[in-house]
Design a protein around this motif. Structure first.
Motif, PDB file in Angstrom:
ATOM      1  N   LYS A   1      13.330  -4.464  -2.239  1.00 19.85           N
ATOM      2  CA  LYS A   1      13.333  -4.470  -3.715  1.00 19.85           C
ATOM      3  C   LYS A   1      12.264  -5.375  -4.318  1.00 19.85           C
ATOM      4  CE  LYS A   1      16.403  -5.982  -7.457  1.00 19.85           C
ATOM      5  NZ  LYS A   1      15.802  -7.299  -7.678  1.00 19.85           N
ATOM      6  N   ASP A   2      12.067  -6.555  -3.724  1.00 19.76           N
ATOM      7  CA  ASP A   2      11.213  -7.560  -4.367  1.00 19.76           C
ATOM      8  C   ASP A   2       9.813  -7.703  -3.786  1.00 19.76           C
ATOM      9  OD1 ASP A   2      13.381  -8.032  -5.990  1.00 19.76           O
ATOM     10  OD2 ASP A   2      13.973  -9.889  -5.003  1.00 19.76           O
ATOM     11  N   TYR A   3       9.539  -7.073  -2.646  1.00 23.61           N
ATOM     12  CA  TYR A   3       8.229  -7.233  -2.017  1.00 23.61           C
ATOM     13  C   TYR A   3       7.594  -5.887  -1.646  1.00 23.61           C
ATOM     14  CZ  TYR A   3       9.807 -12.033  -1.870  1.00 23.61           C
ATOM     15  OH  TYR A   3      10.274 -13.262  -2.234  1.00 23.61           O
ATOM     16  N   TRP A   4       8.265  -5.087  -0.842  1.00 26.37           N
ATOM     17  CA  TRP A   4       7.704  -3.811  -0.388  1.00 26.37           C
ATOM     18  C   TRP A   4       7.419  -2.879  -1.575  1.00 26.37           C
ATOM     19  CZ3 TRP A   4       5.943  -1.928   4.186  1.00 26.37           C
ATOM     20  CH2 TRP A   4       5.808  -0.557   4.312  1.00 26.37           C
ATOM     21  N   THR A   5       8.415  -2.661  -2.412  1.00 26.44           N
ATOM     22  CA  THR A   5       8.267  -1.732  -3.534  1.00 26.44           C
ATOM     23  C   THR A   5       7.300  -2.257  -4.600  1.00 26.44           C
ATOM     24  OG1 THR A   5      10.421  -0.761  -3.103  1.00 26.44           O
ATOM     25  CG2 THR A   5       9.527  -0.463  -5.327  1.00 26.44           C
ATOM     26  N   PRO A   6       7.416  -3.510  -5.071  1.00 29.43           N
ATOM     27  CA  PRO A   6       6.477  -3.982  -6.091  1.00 29.43           C
ATOM     28  C   PRO A   6       5.013  -4.021  -5.628  1.00 29.43           C
ATOM     29  CG  PRO A   6       8.398  -5.395  -6.042  1.00 29.43           C
ATOM     30  CD  PRO A   6       8.499  -4.474  -4.853  1.00 29.43           C
ATOM     31  N   ALA A   7       4.782  -4.173  -4.329  1.00 28.94           N
ATOM     32  CA  ALA A   7       3.408  -4.175  -3.806  1.00 28.94           C
ATOM     33  C   ALA A   7       2.945  -2.762  -3.448  1.00 28.94           C
ATOM     34  CB  ALA A   7       3.310  -5.100  -2.591  1.00 28.94           C
ATOM     35  N   SER A   8       3.768  -1.768  -3.756  1.00 31.74           N
ATOM     36  CA  SER A   8       3.447  -0.352  -3.505  1.00 31.74           C
ATOM     37  C   SER A   8       3.121  -0.065  -2.047  1.00 31.74           C
ATOM     38  CB  SER A   8       2.294   0.103  -4.411  1.00 31.74           C
ATOM     39  OG  SER A   8       2.645  -0.044  -5.757  1.00 31.74           O
ATOM     40  N   CYS A   9       3.756  -0.783  -1.154  1.00 33.43           N
ATOM     41  CA  CYS A   9       3.469  -0.622   0.278  1.00 33.43           C
ATOM     42  C   CYS A   9       3.808   0.773   0.785  1.00 33.43           C
ATOM     43  CB  CYS A   9       4.197  -1.686   1.086  1.00 33.43           C
ATOM     44  SG  CYS A   9       3.617  -3.359   0.719  1.00 33.43           S
ATOM     45  N   ASP A  10       4.782   1.434   0.149  1.00 36.77           N
ATOM     46  CA  ASP A  10       5.147   2.787   0.564  1.00 36.77           C
ATOM     47  C   ASP A  10       4.030   3.791   0.304  1.00 36.77           C
ATOM     48  OD1 ASP A  10       5.649   2.311  -2.190  1.00 36.77           O
ATOM     49  OD2 ASP A  10       6.939   4.076  -2.290  1.00 36.77           O
ATOM     50  N   GLN A  11       3.032   3.404  -0.486  1.00 33.43           N
ATOM     51  CA  GLN A  11       1.911   4.285  -0.804  1.00 33.43           C
ATOM     52  C   GLN A  11       0.646   3.927  -0.017  1.00 33.43           C
ATOM     53  OE1 GLN A  11       1.510   5.294  -5.068  1.00 33.43           O
ATOM     54  NE2 GLN A  11       3.214   3.861  -5.344  1.00 33.43           N
ATOM     55  N   LEU A  12       0.760   2.946   0.868  1.00 32.84           N
ATOM     56  CA  LEU A  12      -0.391   2.486   1.639  1.00 32.84           C
ATOM     57  C   LEU A  12      -0.282   2.966   3.078  1.00 32.84           C
ATOM     58  CD1 LEU A  12      -0.473  -1.217   0.362  1.00 32.84           C
ATOM     59  CD2 LEU A  12      -1.706   0.773  -0.566  1.00 32.84           C
ATOM     60  N   PRO A  13      -1.427   3.206   3.723  1.00 31.84           N
ATOM     61  CA  PRO A  13      -1.396   3.631   5.121  1.00 31.84           C
ATOM     62  C   PRO A  13      -1.038   2.463   6.039  1.00 31.84           C
ATOM     63  CG  PRO A  13      -3.660   3.291   4.439  1.00 31.84           C
ATOM     64  CD  PRO A  13      -2.805   3.110   3.207  1.00 31.84           C
ATOM     65  N   TRP A  14      -0.446   2.797   7.180  1.00 30.02           N
ATOM     66  CA  TRP A  14      -0.188   1.804   8.218  1.00 30.02           C
ATOM     67  C   TRP A  14      -1.505   1.518   8.922  1.00 30.02           C
ATOM     68  CZ3 TRP A  14       4.180  -0.847   9.311  1.00 30.02           C
ATOM     69  CH2 TRP A  14       4.191  -1.612  10.473  1.00 30.02           C
ATOM     70  N   PRO A  15      -1.861   0.308   9.260  1.00 32.60           N
ATOM     71  CA  PRO A  15      -1.133  -0.944   9.170  1.00 32.60           C
ATOM     72  C   PRO A  15      -1.384  -1.726   7.877  1.00 32.60           C
ATOM     73  CG  PRO A  15      -3.079  -1.309  10.485  1.00 32.60           C
ATOM     74  CD  PRO A  15      -3.078   0.153  10.089  1.00 32.60           C
ATOM     75  N   LEU A  16      -2.190  -1.162   6.968  1.00 34.86           N
ATOM     76  CA  LEU A  16      -2.467  -1.872   5.716  1.00 34.86           C
ATOM     77  C   LEU A  16      -1.174  -2.168   4.974  1.00 34.86           C
ATOM     78  CD1 LEU A  16      -4.689  -3.038   3.919  1.00 34.86           C
ATOM     79  CD2 LEU A  16      -4.883  -0.783   2.833  1.00 34.86           C
ATOM     80  N   SER A  17      -0.230  -1.261   5.005  1.00 32.53           N
ATOM     81  CA  SER A  17       1.057  -1.503   4.333  1.00 32.53           C
ATOM     82  C   SER A  17       1.742  -2.736   4.912  1.00 32.53           C
ATOM     83  CB  SER A  17       1.963  -0.289   4.470  1.00 32.53           C
ATOM     84  OG  SER A  17       2.186   0.051   5.827  1.00 32.53           O
ATOM     85  N   LEU A  18       1.671  -2.914   6.212  1.00 27.84           N
ATOM     86  CA  LEU A  18       2.244  -4.104   6.856  1.00 27.84           C
ATOM     87  C   LEU A  18       1.535  -5.362   6.389  1.00 27.84           C
ATOM     88  CD1 LEU A  18       3.811  -5.767   9.008  1.00 27.84           C
ATOM     89  CD2 LEU A  18       2.035  -5.039  10.647  1.00 27.84           C
ATOM     90  N   TYR A  19       0.209  -5.342   6.378  1.00 24.31           N
ATOM     91  CA  TYR A  19      -0.563  -6.533   6.023  1.00 24.31           C
ATOM     92  C   TYR A  19      -0.293  -6.955   4.578  1.00 24.31           C
ATOM     93  CZ  TYR A  19      -3.238  -5.087  10.174  1.00 24.31           C
ATOM     94  OH  TYR A  19      -3.624  -4.702  11.432  1.00 24.31           O
ATOM     95  N   VAL A  20      -0.241  -5.984   3.681  1.00 25.03           N
ATOM     96  CA  VAL A  20       0.018  -6.286   2.269  1.00 25.03           C
ATOM     97  C   VAL A  20       1.458  -6.779   2.092  1.00 25.03           C
ATOM     98  CG1 VAL A  20       0.158  -5.299  -0.063  1.00 25.03           C
ATOM     99  CG2 VAL A  20      -1.774  -4.724   1.444  1.00 25.03           C
TER     100      VAL A  20
END
Length: 157
Positions: free
Chosen positions: A57-76
């Motif tokens: 709720k407070d990190y993955w979603t607000p940083a739009s990580c679900d819209q980023l490719p792996w592994p960039l989503s992990l790093y962000v």
């Protein structure tokens, strides 16, 4: 396993369990969730399930990580957890050579989708530079940098 599940498993291992370090500005911490950020949460008895819900709720979603490719989503995601969502988003935008407004919109998502390892490494280098200017770098810096190497290594596997 979803990218979020993979990222959560990696980040929570880096964060570790319960700690109450008087020198840590976050204070009492468990699974990386600090009493300072979450004063209403019983940190000592925090469950992994509640920690995961907070991370989503407070990190993955607000940083739009679900819209980023792996592994960039992990790093962000790791940066959002450890350095803050807004700084993580701005460092990503800087690495992608776009406007650094801290909002991951269509342009940032499009550039991230086309990004290559060079952009990812550039993002991580900005993380290092930010750490160097952080209070307590002399005390915690080595651990933070080891964390970055661990996250990059685990993101590649």
């Amino acid at each position: 396993m979803s990218d979020f599940d993979r990222a959560f498993d990696i980040v929570v291992r880096e964060e570790g369990g319960y700690v109450n370090d008087p020198n840590d500005p976050g204070g009492e911490t468990n699974f990386g969730i600090s009493k300072r950020q979450y004063p209403a949460v019983d940190i000592k008895n925090l469950t992994p399930e509640l920690a995961k819900a907070i991370y989503s709720k407070d990190y993955w979603t607000p940083a739009s990580c679900d819209q980023l490719p792996w592994p960039l989503s992990l790093y962000v995601f790791d940066s959002a957890v450890n350095q803050g969502v807004a700084p993580a988003c701005k460092m990503l935008q800087r690495a992608l050579d776009t406007v650094q407004d801290g909002i991951i919109g269509r342009t940032s998502v499009r550039l991230a989708a086309a990004s290559r390892p060079w952009h990812w490494h550039r993002f991580m280098s900005y993380r290092v530079m930010r750490y160097q200017g952080t209070r307590n770098f002399d005390q915690y810096g080595e651990g933070w940098l080891i964390r970055l190497f661990n996250v990059v290594s685990k993101g590649q596997s």
